[in-house]
Scaffold this active site. Sequence first.
Site, PDB file in Angstrom:
ATOM      1  N   HIS A 104       0.850  -1.193   0.000  1.00 40.65           N
ATOM      2  CA  HIS A 104       0.000   0.000   0.000  1.00 40.65           C
ATOM      3  C   HIS A 104       0.882   1.237   0.000  1.00 40.65           C
ATOM      4  O   HIS A 104       1.842   1.311   0.769  1.00 40.65           O
ATOM      5  CB  HIS A 104      -0.897   0.002   1.241  1.00 40.65           C
ATOM      6  CG  HIS A 104      -1.694   1.261   1.390  1.00 40.65           C
ATOM      7  ND1 HIS A 104      -2.431   1.795   0.355  1.00 40.65           N
ATOM      8  CD2 HIS A 104      -1.869   2.103   2.437  1.00 40.65           C
ATOM      9  CE1 HIS A 104      -3.020   2.902   0.774  1.00 40.65           C
ATOM     10  NE2 HIS A 104      -2.684   3.125   2.032  1.00 40.65           N
ATOM     11  N   HIS A 106       0.765   5.806  -0.899  1.00 42.99           N
ATOM     12  CA  HIS A 106       0.060   7.023  -1.313  1.00 42.99           C
ATOM     13  C   HIS A 106       0.910   7.727  -2.363  1.00 42.99           C
ATOM     14  O   HIS A 106       1.079   8.949  -2.316  1.00 42.99           O
ATOM     15  CB  HIS A 106      -0.153   7.954  -0.118  1.00 42.99           C
ATOM     16  CG  HIS A 106      -0.996   7.378   0.973  1.00 42.99           C
ATOM     17  ND1 HIS A 106      -0.987   7.854   2.269  1.00 42.99           N
ATOM     18  CD2 HIS A 106      -1.891   6.352   0.963  1.00 42.99           C
ATOM     19  CE1 HIS A 106      -1.838   7.155   3.006  1.00 42.99           C
ATOM     20  NE2 HIS A 106      -2.392   6.229   2.237  1.00 42.99           N
ATOM     21  N   ASP A 129       1.940  -4.745 -20.642  1.00 42.89           N
ATOM     22  CA  ASP A 129       2.812  -5.810 -20.128  1.00 42.89           C
ATOM     23  C   ASP A 129       2.481  -6.147 -18.673  1.00 42.89           C
ATOM     24  O   ASP A 129       2.261  -7.302 -18.315  1.00 42.89           O
ATOM     25  CB  ASP A 129       4.276  -5.359 -20.171  1.00 42.89           C
ATOM     26  CG  ASP A 129       4.853  -5.276 -21.573  1.00 42.89           C
ATOM     27  OD1 ASP A 129       4.248  -5.824 -22.508  1.00 42.89           O
ATOM     28  OD2 ASP A 129       5.933  -4.669 -21.707  1.00 42.89           O
ATOM     29  N   HIS A 169      -7.942   7.835  -1.963  1.00 43.84           N
ATOM     30  CA  HIS A 169      -7.026   7.292  -0.960  1.00 43.84           C
ATOM     31  C   HIS A 169      -5.660   6.995  -1.559  1.00 43.84           C
ATOM     32  O   HIS A 169      -4.752   7.805  -1.444  1.00 43.84           O
ATOM     33  CB  HIS A 169      -7.684   6.055  -0.324  1.00 43.84           C
ATOM     34  CG  HIS A 169      -6.848   5.421   0.743  1.00 43.84           C
ATOM     35  ND1 HIS A 169      -7.265   4.325   1.449  1.00 43.84           N
ATOM     36  CD2 HIS A 169      -5.608   5.716   1.210  1.00 43.84           C
ATOM     37  CE1 HIS A 169      -6.323   3.983   2.319  1.00 43.84           C
ATOM     38  NE2 HIS A 169      -5.317   4.810   2.187  1.00 43.84           N
ATOM     39  N   TYR A 223       8.694 -13.216 -21.753  1.00 42.74           N
ATOM     40  CA  TYR A 223       9.721 -12.198 -21.537  1.00 42.74           C
ATOM     41  C   TYR A 223      10.714 -12.611 -20.448  1.00 42.74           C
ATOM     42  O   TYR A 223      10.380 -13.318 -19.511  1.00 42.74           O
ATOM     43  CB  TYR A 223       9.049 -10.890 -21.112  1.00 42.74           C
ATOM     44  CG  TYR A 223      10.016  -9.756 -20.938  1.00 42.74           C
ATOM     45  CD1 TYR A 223      10.441  -9.007 -22.026  1.00 42.74           C
ATOM     46  CD2 TYR A 223      10.530  -9.455 -19.685  1.00 42.74           C
ATOM     47  CE1 TYR A 223      11.338  -7.984 -21.866  1.00 42.74           C
ATOM     48  CE2 TYR A 223      11.427  -8.431 -19.518  1.00 42.74           C
ATOM     49  CZ  TYR A 223      11.833  -7.693 -20.608  1.00 42.74           C
ATOM     50  OH  TYR A 223      12.722  -6.682 -20.461  1.00 42.74           O
TER      51      TYR A 223
HETATM   52 ZN   LIG Z   1      -3.464   4.706   3.067  1.00 44.21          ZN
END
Ligand SMILES: [Zn+2]
Length: 241
Positions: A104, A106, A129, A169, A223
């Site tokens: 995760h 930002h 790709d 978010h 690849y």
């Molecule tokens: Zn967050």
Amino acid sequence: MSSPPAPAGAVARLREQVSDLHQELVRYNLVVWTAGNVSARVPDADLFVIKPSGVDYDRLTPANMIVCDLQGRVVEGGGLSPSSDTAAHAYVYRHMPEVGGVVHTHSTYACAWAARGEAVPCVLTAMADEFGAEIPVGPFALIGDDSIGRGIVETLEGHRSPAVLMRNHGVFTVGRDARAAVKAAVMCEDVARTVHISRQLGDPLPIAGSDIDRLYERYQNVYGQPAPATERPATDRGATA
Ligand SMILES: [Zn+2]
């Protein structure tokens, strides 16, 4: 229900890997302050390893990574609390058994698209790709229950993209392992930036769906170098020729 015992060797290896991969988020400018997190599923155990909450990136070590069960409960914490996004990671591991790593961030350009609630269109061969499609937008969801995790899973299930832009978010990515999920987060920011710049010049040209299919198929299956004895995941192949 008591938690299963943690397999010590695998946990030690993943503590090191997850700690190291957090430095990749710094290296690629995907995070500021203590935001962002990487986790890895412990194979053959209902456990995952994730970063502690609110600890500076330069103080993250294998020893202060946190081991949680798939309900997000701390199994080995060393007195620290796990990332505030632990519930979302746990939800993904519970509902996407093929996923071995979750990230995760930002990151700036991807978040700019997320703030507009707009998918990044697949207008670059490098996107075809890695993502095989647009990078989709997930629902607006508040932290504190399973809303974020459910939004991630519902958006990514049946979609080729390993990345989702959660509306207003940020980015969540998945991979067969934590390194693949980090790569998807790096590539997501890269293409979000390039497509944004392209739009300053005018309308990016679309790529035909059949060509996206061919590019994705080739990159995921052909690849890179032949897999050595230790099997190399398709999603972990090099990003450049
Ligand atoms: Zn967050």
